[in-house]
Design an enzyme around this catalytic site. Structure first.
Site, PDB file in Angstrom:
ATOM      1  CB  SER A  12      -0.882   0.193   1.339  1.00  0.00           C
ATOM      2  OG  SER A  12      -2.318   1.391   1.060  1.00  0.00           O
ATOM      3  CG  HIS A  39      -4.119  -0.225  -1.364  1.00  0.00           C
ATOM      4  ND1 HIS A  39      -4.165  -0.636   0.109  1.00  0.00           N
ATOM      5  CD2 HIS A  39      -4.818  -1.697  -1.271  1.00  0.00           C
ATOM      6  CE1 HIS A  39      -4.811  -1.589   0.664  1.00  0.00           C
ATOM      7  NE2 HIS A  39      -5.081  -2.448  -0.333  1.00  0.00           N
ATOM      8  CG  ASP A 132      -6.467  -5.418   1.690  1.00  0.00           C
ATOM      9  OD1 ASP A 132      -7.302  -6.049   2.584  1.00  0.00           O
ATOM     10  OD2 ASP A 132      -6.213  -4.825   0.702  1.00  0.00           O
TER      11      ASP A 132
END
Lengths: 195, 327
Positions: A12, A39, A132
């Site tokens: 991310s 992401h 996540d």
């Protein structure tokens, strides 16, 4: 020596640099398929592919729905779609609700990869500022796959690696360049080239 | 080796569950992409505190309410008004003008879910002065989704996102004109629904829809396996007029299907294809259920006629008012 069929990576915030580093440290003859959730802003266009392509011999592309995953390819989840791997080793996309406020979500990719590959997959969590991927990595580990997490102390953002470590007993916690070497070692590359 | 056994059992259970849903209720998910289906089943299991899929099968068979909940889980997909603004811009700028000359335009939004794209199209048709001669057929297998679509109620938060999409898509009005705010929700302008017919239609099991000029089916086919995708492409190809347009989601393509040759490229980046005059060479044993068309299309035609006479009445009224020196 275990036979691995694929590598899945979740990253991310700070993930693009980490991923570039990881790729440039992989040996030239590395050819396992890699599927990546990074992401991204939903309006990200093709530049990302070019940026990543520069550091690797793997063919870098956004994942295409229903394509069979192949050796020598690196698949990026397209912005605003979840990426999943089916049991028949084809790729699927979905516009299901965001998971952990994310679409694509690392958990979604990892959980499907653990179903498709069971112990024959390596899951890697890199830098990020959310949680996540922790459930997905746990699942990979439960199914006998190998779990690797970027060292939170050297990661640009530590939250995601820390969440993954808290959730599951990872096999290895390493700096990004070491992760590349570890993968090679896991695949039986004892000759260990200079990278 | 335990993993293998468990895994195989789970796949077997899923297969049996999907068979049961089809046999008992006539909802056929057997050719859906499995990874997403699995996620949704597990989601329902964790909510209901169920450990084994076998128990899900039992609940589905004996507990209709539970089945309906699971069906709801299966039909969840998220969409937005004007998702992929460049696509809607292309529709407005390149496709609508090509249909301008037609006396009548028929648009099928297949798998319309909760109606966001239906209203996006209705808004553009209105702005391009095409509403009066256009009928939109909005279909989905889920009556729950269709009810929501008919309601046209959206959260204020999502409408803000939609407004930005709308502007990026070349919207020419103030987007808020199309909504009435009620607390934390916004209700769509009812007049946008006048030329929309909502109807149950299951792409996995129902038949052909006649003579469409545009079929819009975005981010639905990604949930299907190749076999079902091809079946649906067959359905679309039979339902489209020659020269009609097929619009798919940005990650979907007809190019990997046996129907590729029946479509010309219009705007590949936007996944808009034009049905050419080439006959379909692909044949597949497809047991389409009885055609839905005649009754449904007649209903649409009646609506259009009713609308037209309403419009004429209004015109009369307006000119009457103007004649009397009114507004």
């Amino acid at each position: 020596m275990r036979r691995y069929e694929a590598v899945v990576i979740g990253a991310s915030a700070g993930g693009l640099d980490a991923l570039k580093t990881l790729l440039t440290h992989l040996p030239n003859d590395f050819s396992l398929p890699i599927a990546v959730v990074l992401h991204l802003h939903r309006n990200t266009k093709g530049e990302l592919i070019n940026v990543l392509q520069k550091g690797t011999r793997l063919n870098v592309n956004y994942a295409q729905d229903k394509k069979r995953i192949q050796k020598g390819y690196l698949y990026i989840a397209p912005p605003d779609y979840h990426l999943l791997i089916e049991d028949d080793k084809t790729l699927s996309l979905s516009v299901d609700e965001p998971v952990n406020y994310s679409r694509p979500s690392i958990d979604v990719l990892f959980e499907s990869a653990s179903d498709a590959f069971r112990e024959h997959v390596i899951g890697i969590i890199l830098t990020g500022a959310n949680r996540d991927g922790s459930m997905g990595l746990k699942r990979i580990k439960e199914r006998g796959g190998t779990a690797i997490v970027e060292n939170p102390q050297s990661a640009e953002y530590s939250e995601m690696p820390l969440a993954a470590i808290a959730e599951t007993q990872s096999d290895y916690i390493l700096d990004v360049d070491e992760i590349a070497r570890k993968i090679y070692e896991l695949l039986g590359g004892e000759k260990c080239k200079t990278f | 080796m335990d993993y293998y056994d468990n895994e195989d059992n789970e796949n077997l259970e899923i297969m049996l569950l999907l068979e049961a849903m089809n046999a008992k209720y006539g909802y056929d998910f057997r050719n859906y992409a499995k990874a997403s289906i699995k996620r949704r089943i597990r989601h329902r299991m964790s909510i209901a505190g169920i450990k084994k899929i076998t128990e899900v099968i039992e609940r589905v068979i004996y507990d209709r309410e539970f089945f309906i909940e699971l069906l709801g889980d299966f039909s969840i997909s998220t969409t937005e008004m004007f998702r992929d603004p460049s696509f809607f811009q292309a529709l407005r700028k390149s496709i609508f003008p090509a249909l301008q000359h037609l006396p009548f335009i028929k648009i099928w939004v297949a798998g319309c879910s909760t109606g966001e794209e239906v209203y996006s199209i209705a808004i553009m048709l209105k702005e391009e002065n095409l509403s009066d001669k256009t009928m939109i057929y909005a279909t989905d297998y889920s009556d729950k989704s269709l009810s929501a679509a008919k309601e046209g109620v959206f959260s204020i938060k999502s409408v803000k996102q939609y407004a930005s999409n709308y502007n990026d898509a070349g919207g020419i009005q103030s987007f808020s004109n199309y909504f009435t705010a009620k607390g934390d929700v916004a209700v769509i302008d009812k007049s946008l629904r006048h030329n929309v017919v909502f109807s149950i239609h299951n792409l996995a099991s129902d038949g052909v829809f006649g003579e469409m000029n545009i079929i819009l089916c975005r981010n639905v086919l990604i949930y299907f396996n190749r076999e079902l995708q091809n079946k649906v492409f067959d359905l679309f190809t039979k339902s489209l007029e020659e020269g009609g347009f097929l619009c798919l989601g940005s990650k979907e393509t007809i190019r990997l299907s046996p129907f590729s040759g029946n479509y010309d490229e219009v705007l590949n980046d936007e996944k808009i294809y034009k049905r050419n005059t080439r006959p379909v060479s692909y044949s597949q044993k497809i047991d389409n259920n009885p055609v839905v068309t005649p009754e449904f299309v007649t209903k649409g035609g009646e609506l259009i006629r009713a609308m037209k006479s309403k419009i004429e009445e209004l015109d009369c009224l307006i000119s009457g008012v103007q004649g009397k020196g009114g507004v």
